[in-house]
Each structure stands twice: as structure tokens, then as C-alpha cells.
Design a protein around this motif. Structure first.
Motif, PDB file in Angstrom:
ATOM      1  N   MET A 113       0.815  -1.207   0.000  1.00 35.90           N
ATOM      2  CA  MET A 113       0.000   0.000   0.000  1.00 35.90           C
ATOM      3  C   MET A 113       0.858   1.270   0.000  1.00 35.90           C
ATOM      4  O   MET A 113       0.532   2.245  -0.661  1.00 35.90           O
ATOM      5  CB  MET A 113      -0.919  -0.007   1.226  1.00 35.90           C
ATOM      6  N   ASP A 114       1.943   1.232   0.755  1.00 38.82           N
ATOM      7  CA  ASP A 114       2.838   2.399   0.773  1.00 38.82           C
ATOM      8  C   ASP A 114       3.375   2.691  -0.623  1.00 38.82           C
ATOM      9  O   ASP A 114       3.553   3.858  -1.000  1.00 38.82           O
ATOM     10  CB  ASP A 114       4.008   2.151   1.729  1.00 38.82           C
ATOM     11  N   GLU A 115       3.636   1.629  -1.392  1.00 39.72           N
ATOM     12  CA  GLU A 115       4.150   1.811  -2.743  1.00 39.72           C
ATOM     13  C   GLU A 115       3.117   2.500  -3.634  1.00 39.72           C
ATOM     14  O   GLU A 115       3.468   3.360  -4.456  1.00 39.72           O
ATOM     15  CB  GLU A 115       4.545   0.454  -3.333  1.00 39.72           C
ATOM     16  N   LEU A 116       1.837   2.134  -3.451  1.00 36.49           N
ATOM     17  CA  LEU A 116       0.770   2.803  -4.199  1.00 36.49           C
ATOM     18  C   LEU A 116       0.729   4.284  -3.864  1.00 36.49           C
ATOM     19  O   LEU A 116       0.632   5.135  -4.759  1.00 36.49           O
ATOM     20  CB  LEU A 116      -0.584   2.175  -3.852  1.00 36.49           C
ATOM     21  N   ILE A 117       0.810   4.590  -2.576  1.00 36.02           N
ATOM     22  CA  ILE A 117       0.772   5.991  -2.136  1.00 36.02           C
ATOM     23  C   ILE A 117       1.926   6.766  -2.750  1.00 36.02           C
ATOM     24  O   ILE A 117       1.754   7.876  -3.273  1.00 36.02           O
ATOM     25  CB  ILE A 117       0.831   6.081  -0.595  1.00 36.02           C
ATOM     26  N   GLU A 118       3.133   6.192  -2.685  1.00 34.80           N
ATOM     27  CA  GLU A 118       4.309   6.878  -3.204  1.00 34.80           C
ATOM     28  C   GLU A 118       4.204   7.124  -4.709  1.00 34.80           C
ATOM     29  O   GLU A 118       4.609   8.169  -5.213  1.00 34.80           O
ATOM     30  CB  GLU A 118       5.574   6.089  -2.883  1.00 34.80           C
ATOM     31  N   ASN A 119       3.667   6.158  -5.437  1.00 35.18           N
ATOM     32  CA  ASN A 119       3.536   6.330  -6.890  1.00 35.18           C
ATOM     33  C   ASN A 119       2.454   7.337  -7.250  1.00 35.18           C
ATOM     34  O   ASN A 119       2.582   8.058  -8.246  1.00 35.18           O
ATOM     35  CB  ASN A 119       3.268   4.988  -7.553  1.00 35.18           C
ATOM     36  N   LEU A 120       1.401   7.400  -6.466  1.00 32.75           N
ATOM     37  CA  LEU A 120       0.401   8.443  -6.696  1.00 32.75           C
ATOM     38  C   LEU A 120       0.993   9.824  -6.437  1.00 32.75           C
ATOM     39  O   LEU A 120       0.667  10.794  -7.132  1.00 32.75           O
ATOM     40  CB  LEU A 120      -0.820   8.212  -5.803  1.00 32.75           C
ATOM     41  N   LYS A 121       1.862   9.912  -5.441  1.00 32.87           N
ATOM     42  CA  LYS A 121       2.546  11.181  -5.194  1.00 32.87           C
ATOM     43  C   LYS A 121       3.467  11.552  -6.356  1.00 32.87           C
ATOM     44  O   LYS A 121       3.635  12.722  -6.678  1.00 32.87           O
ATOM     45  CB  LYS A 121       3.342  11.095  -3.895  1.00 32.87           C
ATOM     46  N   GLU A 122       4.044  10.524  -7.003  1.00 38.64           N
ATOM     47  CA  GLU A 122       4.928  10.781  -8.140  1.00 38.64           C
ATOM     48  C   GLU A 122       4.197  11.459  -9.287  1.00 38.64           C
ATOM     49  O   GLU A 122       4.784  12.228 -10.044  1.00 38.64           O
ATOM     50  CB  GLU A 122       5.556   9.474  -8.630  1.00 38.64           C
ATOM     51  N   ILE A 123       2.898  11.164  -9.473  1.00 36.12           N
ATOM     52  CA  ILE A 123       2.175  11.769 -10.599  1.00 36.12           C
ATOM     53  C   ILE A 123       1.543  13.107 -10.237  1.00 36.12           C
ATOM     54  O   ILE A 123       0.915  13.745 -11.090  1.00 36.12           O
ATOM     55  CB  ILE A 123       1.102  10.820 -11.175  1.00 36.12           C
ATOM     56  N   GLY A 124       1.681  13.527  -8.962  1.00 38.04           N
ATOM     57  CA  GLY A 124       1.236  14.875  -8.645  1.00 38.04           C
ATOM     58  C   GLY A 124       0.307  15.017  -7.462  1.00 38.04           C
ATOM     59  O   GLY A 124       0.029  16.138  -7.014  1.00 38.04           O
ATOM     60  N   LEU A 125      -0.231  13.911  -6.921  1.00 33.62           N
ATOM     61  CA  LEU A 125      -1.061  14.013  -5.732  1.00 33.62           C
ATOM     62  C   LEU A 125      -0.166  14.209  -4.510  1.00 33.62           C
ATOM     63  O   LEU A 125       0.960  13.702  -4.470  1.00 33.62           O
ATOM     64  CB  LEU A 125      -1.902  12.749  -5.547  1.00 33.62           C
ATOM     65  N   ASN A 126      -0.676  14.939  -3.507  1.00 37.23           N
ATOM     66  CA  ASN A 126       0.098  15.018  -2.281  1.00 37.23           C
ATOM     67  C   ASN A 126      -0.221  13.808  -1.404  1.00 37.23           C
ATOM     68  O   ASN A 126      -1.056  12.961  -1.757  1.00 37.23           O
ATOM     69  CB  ASN A 126      -0.128  16.346  -1.555  1.00 37.23           C
ATOM     70  N   GLY A 127       0.419  13.721  -0.259  1.00 38.71           N
ATOM     71  CA  GLY A 127       0.278  12.529   0.571  1.00 38.71           C
ATOM     72  C   GLY A 127      -1.147  12.275   1.029  1.00 38.71           C
ATOM     73  O   GLY A 127      -1.635  11.134   0.975  1.00 38.71           O
ATOM     74  N   TYR A 128      -1.840  13.319   1.488  1.00 42.18           N
ATOM     75  CA  TYR A 128      -3.222  13.157   1.942  1.00 42.18           C
ATOM     76  C   TYR A 128      -4.139  12.777   0.780  1.00 42.18           C
ATOM     77  O   TYR A 128      -5.018  11.921   0.919  1.00 42.18           O
ATOM     78  CB  TYR A 128      -3.717  14.448   2.603  1.00 42.18           C
ATOM     79  N   GLU A 129      -3.936  13.411  -0.368  1.00 46.64           N
ATOM     80  CA  GLU A 129      -4.780  13.094  -1.525  1.00 46.64           C
ATOM     81  C   GLU A 129      -4.612  11.646  -1.957  1.00 46.64           C
ATOM     82  O   GLU A 129      -5.593  10.962  -2.289  1.00 46.64           O
ATOM     83  CB  GLU A 129      -4.438  14.036  -2.680  1.00 46.64           C
ATOM     84  N   ALA A 130      -3.372  11.171  -1.952  1.00 42.59           N
ATOM     85  CA  ALA A 130      -3.110   9.783  -2.335  1.00 42.59           C
ATOM     86  C   ALA A 130      -3.782   8.819  -1.354  1.00 42.59           C
ATOM     87  O   ALA A 130      -4.412   7.828  -1.751  1.00 42.59           O
ATOM     88  CB  ALA A 130      -1.617   9.531  -2.401  1.00 42.59           C
ATOM     89  N   LYS A 131      -3.671   9.094  -0.033  1.00 42.14           N
ATOM     90  CA  LYS A 131      -4.266   8.218   0.968  1.00 42.14           C
ATOM     91  C   LYS A 131      -5.791   8.220   0.883  1.00 42.14           C
ATOM     92  O   LYS A 131      -6.436   7.168   1.013  1.00 42.14           O
ATOM     93  CB  LYS A 131      -3.829   8.660   2.367  1.00 42.14           C
ATOM     94  N   VAL A 132      -6.375   9.386   0.660  1.00 46.16           N
ATOM     95  CA  VAL A 132      -7.831   9.487   0.555  1.00 46.16           C
ATOM     96  C   VAL A 132      -8.333   8.744  -0.675  1.00 46.16           C
ATOM     97  O   VAL A 132      -9.335   8.011  -0.613  1.00 46.16           O
ATOM     98  CB  VAL A 132      -8.262  10.961   0.522  1.00 46.16           C
TER      99      VAL A 132
END
Length: 272
Positions: A1-20
Motif C-alpha cells: 500500500m505504501d508503494e501505491l501511495i508513493e507512486n500516486l505522489k509521483e504523478i502529482g497528488l500530495n500525501g493526503y490526496e493519495a491516501k484518501v
């Protein structure tokens, strides 16, 4: 799951947006309270983040009370960001090269055999149209295969070869005074000009007290001078081969009178 969050951050979402977004994918529709618990973030941040994602059309909110949120399909999300990233990269590729003030391309020092070898290999591999070079036979063998590969992909190769250099591709002009020149300047030399855009020159042979040292540049004016130096040596070599007696008659053996005229009897470079 952490890897998903980190990759979503790579495309431009911030940490909270990725988790939500990931929390909503697990179960939707969901209220802000449910999302906060599932994403393990403060409830106030969950509501703020959901509002931002809704404004960016990544989630949609219901008309009911309390509001329940639904995420867009992951394929739609990745498709949207792929378009956005591609468009951004195309824009940067087009515009970045034009963002330059008047400046002088630097001349950088390369010292040590490994650094010199790596840079020469790099610029040979980058060549697209032509390579003009002067090189001793001893050094040529280290670059022969890369030069052959360049020649086979259509790069025009022209070489002033010293000390009996043998090359089966391109055009080679044989310089007769390699050993004398190396003795005069204290080292073998190398000159390379590639595509009128990149060049190296200097002493390629280590001595008792110093590592080999070359200068590398992408300054087009300096690359032009390197190429001109090589080209004029080619002129002289070819003329000397075609008209040896005439040159001896006008300038004496070894072009002595010409050298005296130009160099005023200087010992340095007299072998040229």
C-alpha cells in the motif's frame, strides 16, 4: 500500500490526496468520517482533501447528507495523468531549449585515464553526422570499435593518424611526424570535433608527474577551431603527398623555410 501511495505522489497528488483516493477505492461511496478512519488521517484533513479532490474531478460527492464520496475509475485517473504528463513533457521539450541568456559554454577539464576514456566514448556514441579527429595509433585501438560502429550507422569519419595508424573505414590522412611531435610537446595529443557541437583536445598520455588532461567543450566556436585545426592538417598532408618535390623546392627539406618564416626559428613545434 505504501508503494501505491508513493507512486500516486509521483504523478502529482500530495500525501493526503493519495491516501484518501486509495481509501475510497477500498470502499465507496464513503463519508468524510469513514474516509478519515480508513486512511488514518485527521478528520479535518480528510474533509479538506476530499473537497480538493472533488474540485479536481478525482472524486464526486453525493447530494445526500452526510455527503458520500465516490472516486473516479483508476483507469480514468491514470489516463488523465498520462495525458497531462505527456503534454507537460512536450511543452518542456519545445520551450526549455529556448530559455537561455547570452552565455559562454564552459570549457571543462578532464583528468585521469578513466574520465577521458568515458567522455571520448560518450561523444563518439552521440555523433550523428561527422567526426573529425587527430589521434596516435596507440590510442586509436581503444576507440576503434566505437568509431567503426559510428561509421556503420552513417557517421562520416575523417582521421589524421599518427605513428603508422591503420584504419579500414572512413578517410585517413597519415601524419609523418608523430614521434617527434609527442617528444616536442611531452605527450601524445588528441583532437576530436563532433557534429560542429562538441569537442575535446589535449594531452592524452600520462607523464611521470601528471595524469593525462583534456579539455572538453560544447562551445560551438571552440569546436569550430578544433575542426579547423584538423582540417588544415588534412590539407597540408594531402598537398605534401601530391607535391613533395615542389614543396621541397620552395620551402626546403621538411618545410624549413616555411617554418622559419612562421615560427621565427622557435624550437617549439618546429616538427610541424
Amino acid at each position: 500500500m505504501d508503494e501505491l501511495i508513493e507512486n500516486l505522489k509521483e504523478i502529482g497528488l500530495n500525501g493526503y490526496e493519495a491516501k484518501v483516493y486509495v481509501a475510497l477505492l477500498k470502499k465507496y461511496p464513503a463519508t468524510g468520517y469513514e474516509v478519515a478512519k480508513r486512511a488514518d488521517i485527521p478528520q479535518a484533513r480528510a474533509y479538506d482533501t476530499l473537497k480538493t479532490l472533488e474540485n479536481n474531478h478525482i472524486v464526486t460527492g453525493s447530494d445526500s447528507k452526510p455527503v458520500a464520496y465516490t472516486p473516479i475509475n483508476p483507469k480514468e485517473l491514470t489516463k488523465r495523468y498520462r495525458r497531462k504528463i505527456s503534454s507537460t513533457l512536450e511543452f518542456l521539450e519545445k520551450k526549455l531549449p529556448s530559455v537561455k541568456d547570452d552565455h559562454f559554454e564552459p570549457v571543462l577539464n578532464l583528468s585521469g585515464s578513466h574520465s577521458i576514456y568515458s567522455k571520448i566514448i560518450e561523444i563518439i556514441r552521440n555523433a550523428k553526422r561527422e567526426i573529425f579527429m587527430e589521434i596516435w595509433s596507440y590510442d586509436f585501438k581503444f576507440y576503434e570499435e566505437e568509431l567503426r560502429d559510428a561509421y556503420n550507422r552513417g557517421v562520416d569519419i575523417k582521421i589524421v593518424g599518427y605513428d603508422g595508424l591503420v584504419c579500414t573505414f572512413g578517410t585517413v590522412f597519415e601524419h609523418q611526424n608523430g614521434r617527434e611531435i609527442a617528444h616536442s610537446v611531452g605527450s601524445r595529443l588528441i583532437f576530436i570535433a563532433v557534429d560542429n557541437s562538441e569537442g575535446v583536445f589535449g594531452k592524452i598520455e600520462p607523464t611521470k608527474h601528471n595524469e593525462p588532461a583534456l579539455l572538453w567543450t560544447k562551445n560551438v566556436d571552440l569546436v569550430f577551431l578544433i575542426k579547423e585545426f584538423v582540417v588544415h592538417d588534412m590539407y597540408m598532408i594531402d598537398i605534401a603527398e601530391k607535391f613533395p618535390e615542389q614543396l621541397k623546392y620552395f620551402y626546403g627539406a621538411g618545410l624549413k623555410r616555411l617554418k622559419d618564416k612562421i615560427l621565427s626559428g622557435s624550437e617549439f613545434y618546429k616538427v610541424y
